[in-house]
Write a protein that holds these residues in place. Structure first.
Motif, short mmCIF file in Angstrom:
data_model
loop_
_atom_site.label_atom_id
_atom_site.label_comp_id
_atom_site.label_asym_id
_atom_site.label_seq_id
_atom_site.Cartn_x
_atom_site.Cartn_y
_atom_site.Cartn_z
N MET A 1 -5.64 3.95 -11.48
CA MET A 1 -4.80 3.47 -12.57
C MET A 1 -3.36 3.26 -12.09
N HIS A 2 -2.87 4.20 -11.31
CA HIS A 2 -1.52 4.07 -10.76
C HIS A 2 -1.40 2.80 -9.90
N CYS A 3 -2.38 2.56 -9.05
CA CYS A 3 -2.36 1.38 -8.19
C CYS A 3 -2.38 0.10 -9.01
N LEU A 4 -3.18 0.08 -10.06
CA LEU A 4 -3.22 -1.10 -10.94
C LEU A 4 -1.88 -1.33 -11.62
N LEU A 5 -1.25 -0.26 -12.07
CA LEU A 5 0.05 -0.39 -12.74
C LEU A 5 1.14 -0.85 -11.78
N VAL A 6 1.11 -0.32 -10.56
CA VAL A 6 2.10 -0.74 -9.54
C VAL A 6 1.88 -2.21 -9.20
N ILE B 1 0.84 -1.20 0.00
CA ILE B 1 0.00 0.00 0.00
C ILE B 1 0.88 1.25 0.00
N ASP B 2 1.92 1.23 0.81
CA ASP B 2 2.83 2.37 0.88
C ASP B 2 3.49 2.63 -0.47
N ARG B 3 3.92 1.55 -1.16
CA ARG B 3 4.53 1.70 -2.49
C ARG B 3 3.53 2.28 -3.48
N MET B 4 2.30 1.84 -3.39
CA MET B 4 1.28 2.36 -4.29
C MET B 4 1.03 3.85 -4.05
N LEU B 5 0.92 4.24 -2.79
CA LEU B 5 0.64 5.63 -2.47
C LEU B 5 1.84 6.54 -2.72
N ASP B 6 3.04 5.99 -2.65
CA ASP B 6 4.25 6.78 -2.80
C ASP B 6 4.34 7.45 -4.16
N GLY B 7 3.84 6.82 -5.20
CA GLY B 7 3.95 7.38 -6.54
C GLY B 7 2.87 8.39 -6.88
N LEU B 8 1.96 8.66 -5.98
CA LEU B 8 0.87 9.59 -6.25
C LEU B 8 1.26 11.01 -5.84
#
Length: 171
Positions: free
Chosen positions: A163-168, A115-122
């Motif tokens: 979309m970002h979460c799906l790509l990660v 979750i942290d990795r997903m949120l980090d790119g936003l």
């Protein structure tokens, strides 16, 4: 589980890179981390990333490249430790009978890291919209009011976040 076996050229390049720069990288990390064991682990992880990326033979500035990878791994290390510490602190507040098993504990930490990795790119606004809708359960209208943006902006940022979460996750 498959094993990556580099071709002879890549292997020679990695061997040369390792021989010429591993001592420097370990020292560079040890100086920043004040911990020789963590420095050794991260130095090895850095060279594993180089091996998997198959870039060892093509580097023009190897120390800069190695330091960039090592910095990212250091950030991941501190982020993981911070999440683990916060989780353990929250867990300590719970009655002992609710304590998870070791397997559940590991799975929760892995999930928190994902979750942290997903949120980090936003971006900050996209992250705020995503958390307001997904975590706080706010409607698009309430999220827009809270953040001072229109409902269409909330939709746009939420779509970007999803979309970002799906790509990660796919990566």
């Amino acid at each position: 589980m498959s094993t990556v076996v580099p071709d002879g050229t890549a292997h020679t390049g990695l061997e040369t890179l390792y021989r010429e720069h591993s001592g420097w990288l370990h020292g560079w990390l040890r100086q920043r981390l004040n911990n020789s064991a963590d420095a050794a682990d991260l130095a090895q992880d850095t060279f594993i990333r180089v091996l998997l990326a198959r870039t060892a033979g093509t580097l023009k500035e190897p120390r800069h490249y190695l330091a960039t990878i090592a910095r990212g791994l250091t950030i991941d290390l501190y982020r993981r430790r911070s999440l683990e510490s916060a989780y353990l602190e929250a867990l300590a507040q719970q009655p002992e009978r609710y304590a998870p098993s070791a397997e559940t504990h590991a799975a929760i930490l892995d999930t928190l890291m994902a979750i942290d990795r997903m949120l980090d790119g936003l971006g900050p606004r996209t992250r705020a919209v995503f958390l307001a809708v997904q975590l706080d359960g706010l409607s698009y209208e309430k999220t827009g009011e809270r953040l001072g943006v229109s409902v269409s902006t909330v939709r746009k940022h939420l779509a970007r976040a999803l979309m970002h979460c799906l790509l990660v996750e796919d990566a």
